[in-house]
Scaffold this motif. Sequence first.
Motif, mmCIF file in Angstrom:
data_model
loop_
_atom_site.group_PDB
_atom_site.id
_atom_site.type_symbol
_atom_site.label_atom_id
_atom_site.label_comp_id
_atom_site.label_asym_id
_atom_site.label_seq_id
_atom_site.Cartn_x
_atom_site.Cartn_y
_atom_site.Cartn_z
ATOM 1 N N UNK A 1 0.829 -1.208 0.000
ATOM 2 C CA UNK A 1 0.000 0.000 0.000
ATOM 3 C C UNK A 1 0.862 1.257 0.000
ATOM 4 N N UNK A 2 1.979 1.243 0.744
ATOM 5 C CA UNK A 2 2.876 2.395 0.760
ATOM 6 C C UNK A 2 3.502 2.615 -0.608
ATOM 7 N N UNK A 3 3.905 1.525 -1.271
ATOM 8 C CA UNK A 3 4.483 1.645 -2.610
ATOM 9 C C UNK A 3 3.450 2.209 -3.582
ATOM 10 N N UNK A 4 2.240 1.691 -3.550
ATOM 11 C CA UNK A 4 1.185 2.182 -4.444
ATOM 12 C C UNK A 4 0.884 3.656 -4.173
ATOM 13 N N UNK B 1 6.153 3.565 -11.690
ATOM 14 C CA UNK B 1 5.752 2.159 -11.690
ATOM 15 C C UNK B 1 6.123 1.513 -10.363
ATOM 16 N N UNK B 2 5.228 0.654 -9.883
ATOM 17 C CA UNK B 2 5.543 -0.221 -8.764
ATOM 18 C C UNK B 2 6.018 -1.539 -9.356
ATOM 19 N N UNK C 1 7.840 -4.616 -2.900
ATOM 20 C CA UNK C 1 8.037 -3.964 -4.199
ATOM 21 C C UNK C 1 8.856 -2.686 -4.108
ATOM 22 N N UNK C 2 9.400 -2.306 -5.257
ATOM 23 C CA UNK C 2 10.150 -1.054 -5.388
ATOM 24 C C UNK C 2 9.394 -0.129 -6.330
#
Length: 468
Positions: free
Chosen positions: A46-49, A63-64, A71-72
């Motif tokens: 959720x933080x990455x998104x 982009x995630x 994920x990065x």
Amino acid sequence: MSGTSQLQAIVDHIDADFDNSLNRLFALLRIKSISADPAFAGDCKAAADHLAADIATLKFSAEVRPTAGHPAIVAKSNGNTGSRPHVLFYGHYDVQPVDPLNLWHRPPFEPVVTSHADGRKIIVARGAEDDKGQLMTFVEACRAWMSVTGSLPLDVTILIEGEEEVGSKNFVPFLEQNKKDLAADFALVCDTGMWDPDTPAITTSLRGLVYEEVVIKAANRDLHSGLFGGGAQNPIRVLTRILGGLHDDDGRITIPGFYDGVKDLPSDIRAQWAQLDLTPDRFLKPIGLSIPAGEKDRLLIEQVVSRPTCDINGIVGGYTGEGSKTVIPAQASAKISFRLVEGQEPKKIRDAFRAFVKERVPADCSVEFLDHAGAPAIALDWNMKPLAAAKQALTDEWNKEALLIGCGASIPIVADFKTSLGLDTVLVGFGLEDDNIHSPNEKYDLKSFHKGIRSWARILAALAEAPR
């Protein structure tokens, strides 16, 4: 609009929009992105998104991307032509666990602006400084440039990972797999600190690390000291004798070849550091000490940021429970860390340490070694052109000359950028010693966040004009 008036318009916009910047930071701080606990894997995603969506509003292609772990994010500013300077900015969205929760003064994922004991306004939340507040200073600086001018003054790639707090174990393979996509002239990292609340700093060196565990074994079982004492080897005695010989009376490390390749500071930098007056009273007294323990012919600031070290981090052996047990243990172990500086090779230091130990182990004992971690030291070229540009930009913002200072700790990603991507890194951060990172009641000075955004806006302008 001239360059000077344009930059003034940008910092004015940062001031006018600061409440919104703070709200955007708070939205990120509310996400419980604890990378160490699998229960929070969804929060990490959720933080990455959330970050990718926010950065995309700045006309970045964001982009995630999956890794073998969390994920990065890879985001590129629109209009990258290759004809302008190109920087790779790095940060991390993951945070440390909050334990012990009972020591927090308020819920760790409910950010708030409050007052420090000395009156400073501070942001309190897990991740407020490490690293959400820091990375958002850069994002908000980009936002200000886009809001005022519609573009950035140079090409930018933003790279944000989600496993820094657990050792970035899946990140180096990610760098290798995306090497072409992450090409840039140099990297920027905002995960460091200032000298004090009013003095900005650029970290120009990071110590490397070798972490070893040594196990000395003697008899095939624990022995009764009344029956075997005086006749049987005691591995604790063997181990402590070896460890006690690692330093001489002047604080120098006695391992042969340990200082090979170690350089002295440039005379002008040493003179500047001496003027900082880092005294034992200022540095050691708050922790209940008074006498520097490093090399006696070195400044205290050299001892803690630019000289190599050897520290015994733990010793285990024998009976340590309540009461007494007259035992000669079958084995004893210790964990030892070495902080390395430029010119020292981790493998060479590890091999030299092991040879030092083996030469001192009696014939009736055996020794085993376990290696836990290793990273080379990093040192920037003092004459690096982006370094000078960033230094001047920080000086202009804070009205105080920015310091070029070493850091006694290690940031492995900086070495990874050099090894995997061939990039040198400029490290600019706005953290303070009392920010309680990794501890309860983590905070970030409101001034650090505000002037951090203004600083990055100026740095972007300066780097755009710096010779490549």
